[in-house]
Enzyme design. Structure first.
Site, PDB file in Angstrom:
ATOM      1  N   GLY A 245       1.742  -3.392  -5.314  1.00 20.60           N
ATOM      2  CA  GLY A 245       2.866  -2.805  -5.831  1.00 20.60           C
ATOM      3  C   GLY A 245       3.592  -2.185  -4.584  1.00 20.60           C
ATOM      4  CD  GLU A 284      -5.253  -6.375  -6.910  1.00 18.54           C
ATOM      5  OE1 GLU A 284      -4.319  -6.801  -7.611  1.00 18.54           O
ATOM      6  OE2 GLU A 284      -6.263  -6.332  -7.111  1.00 18.54           O
ATOM      7  N   GLY A 286      -0.142  -7.251  -0.801  1.00 17.67           N
ATOM      8  CA  GLY A 286       0.420  -8.560   0.003  1.00 17.67           C
ATOM      9  C   GLY A 286       1.594  -8.293   0.554  1.00 17.67           C
ATOM     10  NE  ARG A 287       7.593  -8.289  -1.808  1.00 18.40           N
ATOM     11  CZ  ARG A 287       7.300  -8.308  -3.234  1.00 18.40           C
ATOM     12  NH1 ARG A 287       6.308  -7.145  -3.328  1.00 18.40           N
ATOM     13  NH2 ARG A 287       7.509  -9.117  -4.054  1.00 18.40           N
ATOM     14  CB  CYS A 362      23.566 -31.681  -3.586  1.00 15.48           C
ATOM     15  SG  CYS A 362      22.009 -32.538  -4.424  1.00 15.48           S
ATOM     16  CE1 TYR A 391       4.279 -12.866  -4.124  1.00 15.27           C
ATOM     17  CE2 TYR A 391       4.842 -10.963  -2.861  1.00 15.27           C
ATOM     18  CZ  TYR A 391       3.957 -11.705  -3.564  1.00 15.27           C
ATOM     19  OH  TYR A 391       2.926 -11.130  -3.843  1.00 15.27           O
TER      20      TYR A 391
END
Length: 429
Positions: A245, A284, A286-287, A362, A391
């Site tokens: 987070g 844990e 990620g980002r 389109c 992401y």
């Protein structure tokens, strides 16, 4: 933009005769950042990489010698990690684990399964019973196969920080409600005795939080809850997984202050008591580990005016990089001016105007940035979207309309530029 990224862009332009569309991952930058993060962490804490942010095998390999292990949320992610290492610790999460996934997770020796419901616990117990029966059938002797779990808990609390993505503290598909903690512990003790080992608890209440002080207060709340449960239910808790987070900003505002966060962890009284009992605290992330070290470069294909507004059309778009459409933000970018123009007719350009940067799909939703201020831009120039390491590619609808995938390039620790496009694409098909 880092000098080594600019050098890679120069090489890509020299090598390509088609309009450029490419991801560049700075593996060296990832390593430098993670080493810095680890340096400030208390001794009883450990950092895992949540590969949902970016499961590129080159990134997994890069992080393998640095992080404690990897967090996965599907059997597909688990197999990606095991393709790189058969031994590295794995945390297996996700609210909808199928029985086949649980069997494979146990077979592939995950370190901990995050149990998200009482039914999931019963499934785990049944699978272990089945394995023991099969073991007796083969050898004539009972073979123990204890599985280690962390109970993911959804706290009843209004003290959690409020962020764009809230995953706990209220109605949620994630985790076991705090009111059911006793039921889960009793289920393991009665039906899972000798088969399922309750090693601790998992919390993941929010995503993309920017406030380091509030995050530290949340971890303190987690540890106080666990301390209470230890005393109330006579538990020996070895692990608390406090989730991730940790936020990244895309508008130039300050992001998550990791140094402040880890300094507050060092001062945590509940953390010191937990460490004194031999407990380990997991994160844990990620980002935060990879977002700043990915770049999405797309060549400008056209510039045109429509009903008084300017549009810049790029080779690429949200089918490669869905984050700006998913989150509804303007993605940060830089312009790299080039001499990529081979025609005798005039080269369209913008000078000192505002424009919408859109993709080749389109659909009007294929927009990377609205009303961007542009000093100078010509068809054939590159727009490089920064903070594209997390992401971005893997949450995107790659094959919508059948446009070719981007190329993938990697900057290694010795500043070499590696084009490993075929390797990465084969891992995602």
């Amino acid at each position: 933009m880092r000098t080594r990224v600019q050098k890679a862009l120069d090489a890509i332009q020299h090598e390509s005769h088609e309009p450029i569309c490419a991801y560049i991952y700075d593996l060296r930058g990832i390593q430098e950042q993670v080493r810095g993060m680890l340096h400030t962490m208390p001794v009883h804490t450990h950092l895992f990489y949540a590969i949902k942010a970016n499961p590129d095998p080159h990134i997994i390999e890069t992080l393998l010698p640095l992080v404690k292990g990897f967090e996965v949320a599907s059997i597909g992610e688990l197999l990606k990690v095991r393709a790189v290492s058969r031994e590295v610790p794995i945390l297996f999460g996700g609210p909808g684990k199928k029985e086949s996934e649980l069997r494979l997770a146990i077979k592939h020796n995950v370190s901990y399964i995050h149990a998200e419901s009482l039914l999931e616990l019963r499934r785990i117990i049944a699978i272990v019973n089945e394995r023991e029966e099969q073991g007796r059938g083969r050898s004539g002797e009972e073979q123990k196969s204890e599985v280690r779990v962390l109970l993911r808990i959804n706290l009843r609390s209004n003290t959690l920080p409020q962020t764009k993505i809230v995953m706990g503290g209220g109605p949620s598909p994630f985790g076991i409600d705090e009111e059911e903690v006793e039921d889960a512990i009793e289920l393991i003790r009665v039906e899972g005795a000798g088969k399922v080992q309750l090693c601790g608890f998992h919390f993941h209440s929010l995503s993309n939080n920017m406030d380091a002080r509030l995050h530290a207060e949340m971890i303190e709340l987690y540890l106080q809850k666990v301390e209470h449960w230890q005393q109330q239910y006579h538990l020996q808790v070895k692990v608390v997984n406090a989730g991730g987070g940790f936020g990244v900003t895309y508008d130039g505002s300050p992001g998550f202050d990791w140094s402040l966060f880890t300094a507050l962890l060092q001062q945590s009284e509940a953390g010191q008591r937990f460490a004194g009992r031999g407990g380990e605290l997991f994160f844990e992330s990620g980002r935060l580990l990879v977002a700043d070290h990915g770049y999405y470069a797309a060549e400008v294909i056209d510039i045109k005016r429509s009903h008084g507004q300017m549009f810049v059309i790029i080779r690429g778009g949200t089918h490669h990089h869905r984050l700006p459409a998913s989150w509804g933000h303007n993605h940060p970018f830089q312009i790299v001016n080039t001499d990529r123009w081979k025609h005798e007719f005039i080269r369209p350009e913008l000078r000192g105007e505002r424009a919408h940067i859109v993709g080749e799909l389109c659909t009007p939703k294929d927009r990377m940035h609205s009303d961007a201020e542009i000093e100078q831009l010509s068809v054939g120039d590159l727009i490089v979207f920064e903070k594209s390491g997390a992401y971005a590619w893997t949450i995107s609808h790659h094959d919508f309309l059948g446009h070719p995938h981007p190329a993938f390039h990697y900057l290694t620790e010795d500043d070499e530029h590696v084009n490993a496009n075929a390797t990465f694409q084969s891992a995602h098909r």
